[in-house]
Write a protein that holds these residues in place. Structure first.
Motif, mmCIF file in Angstrom:
data_model
loop_
_atom_site.group_PDB
_atom_site.id
_atom_site.type_symbol
_atom_site.label_atom_id
_atom_site.label_comp_id
_atom_site.label_asym_id
_atom_site.label_seq_id
_atom_site.Cartn_x
_atom_site.Cartn_y
_atom_site.Cartn_z
ATOM 1 N N ASP A 396 131.419 139.251 5.919
ATOM 2 C CA ASP A 396 132.779 139.090 7.160
ATOM 3 C C ASP A 396 132.039 138.792 8.413
ATOM 4 O OD1 ASP A 396 135.530 139.681 7.705
ATOM 5 O OD2 ASP A 396 134.643 140.593 9.367
ATOM 6 N N ALA A 397 131.108 139.604 8.812
ATOM 7 C CA ALA A 397 130.615 138.990 10.074
ATOM 8 C C ALA A 397 129.806 137.699 10.062
ATOM 9 C CB ALA A 397 129.251 140.173 10.384
ATOM 10 N N ALA A 398 129.325 137.183 9.097
ATOM 11 C CA ALA A 398 128.551 135.769 9.111
ATOM 12 C C ALA A 398 129.722 134.894 8.965
ATOM 13 C CB ALA A 398 127.671 135.685 7.892
ATOM 14 N N TRP A 399 130.609 135.063 8.045
ATOM 15 C CA TRP A 399 131.552 134.127 7.629
ATOM 16 C C TRP A 399 133.305 134.188 7.861
ATOM 17 C CZ3 TRP A 399 127.813 135.204 3.443
ATOM 18 C CH2 TRP A 399 126.644 134.539 3.598
ATOM 19 N N GLY A 400 133.530 135.444 8.077
ATOM 20 C CA GLY A 400 134.922 135.931 8.146
ATOM 21 C C GLY A 400 135.687 135.379 9.453
ATOM 22 N N GLY A 401 136.832 135.879 9.722
ATOM 23 C CA GLY A 401 137.605 135.415 10.761
ATOM 24 C C GLY A 401 138.470 134.288 10.556
ATOM 25 N N PRO A 444 120.931 147.476 7.597
ATOM 26 C CA PRO A 444 121.929 148.468 7.201
ATOM 27 C C PRO A 444 122.706 148.807 8.556
ATOM 28 C CG PRO A 444 119.815 149.451 7.179
ATOM 29 C CD PRO A 444 119.631 147.821 7.289
ATOM 30 N N TRP A 445 122.251 148.858 9.540
ATOM 31 C CA TRP A 445 123.176 149.321 10.967
ATOM 32 C C TRP A 445 124.071 148.096 11.472
ATOM 33 C CZ3 TRP A 445 124.242 153.868 12.288
ATOM 34 C CH2 TRP A 445 123.218 154.605 12.249
ATOM 35 N N GLY A 446 123.622 146.973 10.824
ATOM 36 C CA GLY A 446 124.523 145.635 10.990
ATOM 37 C C GLY A 446 125.558 145.702 10.095
ATOM 38 N N GLY A 447 125.249 146.222 8.817
ATOM 39 C CA GLY A 447 126.540 145.962 7.879
ATOM 40 C C GLY A 447 127.317 147.244 8.294
ATOM 41 N N VAL A 448 126.913 148.495 8.917
ATOM 42 C CA VAL A 448 127.887 149.486 9.352
ATOM 43 C C VAL A 448 128.737 148.633 10.516
ATOM 44 C CG1 VAL A 448 127.973 151.612 10.488
ATOM 45 C CG2 VAL A 448 126.472 151.317 8.473
ATOM 46 N N ARG A 449 127.969 148.312 11.318
ATOM 47 C CA ARG A 449 128.749 147.556 12.428
ATOM 48 C C ARG A 449 129.893 146.663 12.063
ATOM 49 N NH1 ARG A 449 127.083 147.588 17.992
ATOM 50 N NH2 ARG A 449 124.713 148.015 17.488
ATOM 51 N N ALA A 450 129.533 145.737 11.158
ATOM 52 C CA ALA A 450 130.327 144.865 10.573
ATOM 53 C C ALA A 450 131.591 145.570 10.044
ATOM 54 C CB ALA A 450 129.725 143.839 9.398
ATOM 55 N N ALA A 451 131.322 146.554 9.385
ATOM 56 C CA ALA A 451 132.427 147.270 8.752
ATOM 57 C C ALA A 451 133.284 147.964 9.799
ATOM 58 C CB ALA A 451 132.212 148.229 7.742
ATOM 59 N N VAL A 452 132.853 148.387 10.875
ATOM 60 C CA VAL A 452 133.535 149.072 12.037
ATOM 61 C C VAL A 452 134.348 147.945 12.666
ATOM 62 C CG1 VAL A 452 133.288 150.262 14.093
ATOM 63 C CG2 VAL A 452 132.213 151.058 11.932
ATOM 64 N N HIS A 453 133.660 146.625 12.710
ATOM 65 C CA HIS A 453 134.280 145.700 13.374
ATOM 66 C C HIS A 453 134.700 144.582 12.766
ATOM 67 C CE1 HIS A 453 133.324 147.435 17.631
ATOM 68 N NE2 HIS A 453 131.925 147.708 16.786
ATOM 69 N N LEU A 454 135.434 144.697 11.600
ATOM 70 C CA LEU A 454 135.747 143.632 10.721
ATOM 71 C C LEU A 454 136.688 142.601 11.475
ATOM 72 C CD1 LEU A 454 136.722 145.125 7.200
ATOM 73 C CD2 LEU A 454 134.819 143.694 7.661
ATOM 74 N N LEU A 509 126.049 160.672 15.499
ATOM 75 C CA LEU A 509 125.491 159.251 14.930
ATOM 76 C C LEU A 509 125.640 158.368 16.377
ATOM 77 C CD1 LEU A 509 127.382 159.065 11.590
ATOM 78 C CD2 LEU A 509 125.005 158.946 12.030
ATOM 79 N N PRO A 510 124.876 157.097 16.242
ATOM 80 C CA PRO A 510 124.827 156.162 17.263
ATOM 81 C C PRO A 510 126.407 155.630 17.348
ATOM 82 C CG PRO A 510 123.749 155.299 15.486
ATOM 83 C CD PRO A 510 123.850 156.791 15.117
ATOM 84 N N ASP A 511 127.015 155.523 18.472
ATOM 85 C CA ASP A 511 128.407 155.158 18.450
ATOM 86 C C ASP A 511 128.645 153.505 18.469
ATOM 87 O OD1 ASP A 511 131.285 154.958 18.714
ATOM 88 O OD2 ASP A 511 130.946 155.675 20.960
ATOM 89 N N ILE A 512 128.111 153.060 17.336
ATOM 90 C CA ILE A 512 128.147 151.525 17.360
ATOM 91 C C ILE A 512 129.674 150.654 17.388
ATOM 92 C CG2 ILE A 512 125.930 151.270 16.558
ATOM 93 C CD1 ILE A 512 127.027 150.901 13.751
ATOM 94 N N ALA A 513 130.603 151.689 17.370
ATOM 95 C CA ALA A 513 131.921 151.101 17.620
ATOM 96 C C ALA A 513 132.000 150.590 18.966
ATOM 97 C CB ALA A 513 133.155 152.290 17.482
ATOM 98 N N ASP A 514 131.062 151.088 19.833
ATOM 99 C CA ASP A 514 131.170 150.422 21.059
ATOM 100 C C ASP A 514 130.012 148.949 20.885
ATOM 101 O OD1 ASP A 514 130.256 149.621 23.950
ATOM 102 O OD2 ASP A 514 130.008 151.689 24.562
ATOM 103 N N GLN A 515 130.594 147.916 21.026
ATOM 104 C CA GLN A 515 129.512 146.848 21.005
ATOM 105 C C GLN A 515 128.392 146.880 21.855
ATOM 106 O OE1 GLN A 515 129.619 145.113 18.434
ATOM 107 N NE2 GLN A 515 131.570 143.979 18.090
ATOM 108 N N SER A 516 128.628 147.615 22.862
ATOM 109 C CA SER A 516 127.088 147.743 24.026
ATOM 110 C C SER A 516 126.204 148.411 23.436
ATOM 111 C CB SER A 516 127.795 147.981 25.205
ATOM 112 O OG SER A 516 128.212 149.364 25.186
#
Length: 535
Positions: A396-401, A444-454, A509-516
């Motif tokens: 989704d991060a690579a090709w979604g939206g 893996p963190w990128g996958g988690v971030r992608a799921a949180v920011h679909l 856990l790191p709060d990667i819901a925050d994009q910064s």
């Protein structure tokens, strides 16, 4: 980080009967440990491959060895639930066509790499994605031949379901013309793609394969991955089976992540078992990919209405495969991206349930790999049969939206509906995250971030749910229920992360819901109690 003998603690007390008798005990100390049994833990004790104690270092039992993990946050390690190590290692060792931004830069990458090869060596590079180019036009064949220096070549697309073949390769193998997906112009799909690719991979010997596999596993370990699920595909490549077994053997070493192998061959459960596979299937293709327009859809493609993709297996074939897996006690899994493909899988399970108890089916932990484009009815089928969804949020991060490849191939509405992670998780479909590397990178963190920011806000997962799918979910999909959490009695799979204290959420856990918030940097990875990566 340092390891030293430490005898200043009270006498050792074993916290679990699962620990191997006489195994060495190790105390791992850090800034903090994310554990459900101790909110202020900063230490873990392991005995052999199990965790035997978690808590404050000042209260730790005696251990044979102490490892100082520095000012790190320790969490459960990741599981990459769908990957291809050989091709991942190849991309780590060779240029990738993913760097191409146009037909011209594609040619430049090919020419630069071809110049390093012997005249008789074929040119095999993968990873191109024309949908990211300003002008999505393939390079002209004559220019590709010149760039490759007249050598045979094959260039698979990023999705791995279509490729560009040299005229010399097509001419030398007229049998390709008999296969589905053959194109005289060299654009190969379906069976022709798989056959063409195997013609050239046979030039890669076992020694080079082992070095690529090892490099890929070490790369995964450096990213906090303690286990990899290899999705191997049976081909005509004479080294295919040996390469698979060699990779499994690498996963048994104490300096690599564990490897669980799927063998993708129809009704070949006995062979899969004899090869040492965990299950039979994985990338057993029900269909192809959205990028190649070979994923099997119920409705035609938005940008090419003449096709709805391709269904490679029937419900009867899937049913026979399930019976074969049942006969030899192995789980089954199917590569299924399009909604028509997954509908066929569910139909096969309906057939199976006519003469096999549903609870037995659920206990087998069968899987659907990718599992995109599923609607409410298909999700109900997944729930009924206890099927695991092995998914890649990074797709989704690579090709979604609304602007990327999924929107161009499927239209905007279907693009937003392609990865319904919240709908799956919300009704209890168990999720396991993977990368499909090298289709998308091991991250893996990128996958988690992608799921949180679909791209679709209604389908986003919470941080805890996404992290669990990337860690504990991967183990449970493998039938391993005593892994994925840091607590006594669990298997010792964990990773230490360098991250600022003010970037942590309430769970630690790191709060990667925050994009910064920056992606954590892996300081160490432990698999089965062994240090497999140390920064």
């Amino acid at each position: 980080m340092s390891a030293s003998s430490d005898s200043t603690f009270p006498p050792h007390v074993s916290a679990t009967p699962n620990a191997a008798s006489g195994a060495e005990t190790t105390l791992w100390r850090s800034k903090s440990v994310v554990s459900p049994v101790s909110r202020d833990a900063d230490a873990i004790q392991t005995t052999g491959e199990f965790i035997t104690w978690v808590g404050r270092a000042s209260e730790a039992p005696a251990s044979d060895t102490t490892v100082d993990l520095g000012a790190t946050v320790v969490t459960p390690a990741f599981v990459d639930s769908h990957a291809h190590m050989l091709f991942t290692g190849s991309e780590l060792s060779n240029p990738s066509l993913s760097a191409a931004t146009s037909a011209e830069s594609f040619l430049d990458i090919v020419a630069s790499h071809a110049a390093t090869l012997a005249p008789s060596d074929p040119v095999i590079l993968r990873g191109w994605d024309e949908t990211t180019w300003a002008d999505a036009t393939f390079p002209e064949t004559e220019k590709l031949v010149n760039a490759a220096g007249g050598r045979d070549y094959y260039f698979p697309r990023a999705c791995g379901h279509i490729g560009l073949a040299s005229p010399s390769l097509v001419a030398a193998h007229p049998q390709l013309a008999q296969l589905d997906g053959y194109d005289a112009g060299g654009i190969m799909r379906q069976a022709a793609h798989r056959a063409t690719f195997s013609l050239l991979t046979r030039h890669v010997g076992l020694s080079l394969r082992q070095s690529w596999n090892s490099a890929a596993l070490k790369h995964a370990a450096s990213l906090g991955v303690a286990a990899v699920v290899e999705c191997a595909i049976s081909t005509d490549d004479p080294y295919c089976e040996q390469d698979f077994q060699q990779l499994l053997a690498l996963g048994e070493r104490s300096d690599h992540p564990a490897v669980f192998g799927w063998w993708a061959e129809l009704c070949a459960a006995e062979k899969a078992r004899d090869l040492g596979a965990y299950g039979c299937g994985g990338d057993l293709n029900m269909d192809g990919s959205i990028g190649a327009r070979t994923a099997a859809l119920k409705e035609p493609y938005f940008d090419e209405e003449s096709t709805s993709g391709h269904l490679y297996l029937t419900a009867d074939q899937v049913h026979e495969h399930l019976l074969d897996c049942r006969r030899f006690g192995l789980p089954a899994a199917f590569h299924s991206i399009g909604d028509a493909a997954t509908a066929t899988v569910i139909d096969a399970f309906h057939k199976l349930a006519a003469h096999v108890d549903v609870e037995e089916i659920r206990l087998a932990r069968h899987r659907v790999e990718h599992c995109e484009m599923v609607d409410k009815d298909l999700i109900a089928g997944l729930v009924k049969y206890g099927l695991y969804a092995s998914v890649q949020p990074s797709f989704d991060a690579a090709w979604g939206g609304l602007e990327k490849m999924y929107a161009s191939r499927l239209g905007k509405q279907r693009s937003l509906e392609a990865n319904p992670l919240a709908s799956l998780a919300g009704v209890g479909v168990p999720l396991a995250f993977g990368s499909d590397s090298p289709v998308t990178a091991i991250d893996p963190w990128g996958g988690v971030r992608a799921a949180v920011h679909l791209h679709n806000p209604t389908q986003r997962l919470g941080m805890a749910t996404a992290f669990a799918a990337a860690t504990r979910g991967g183990w449970r999909a493998l039938g391993i229920d005593d892994a994925g959490a840091i607590m006594p009695g669990q298997r010792a799979h964990f990773a230490a992360w360098e991250i600022a204290q003010d970037s942590l959420d309430a769970t630690g856990l790191p709060d990667i819901a925050d994009q910064s918030v920056a992606t954590p940097r892996c300081g160490a990875t432990v698999s089965s109690g062994h240090l497999i990566h140390q920064n």
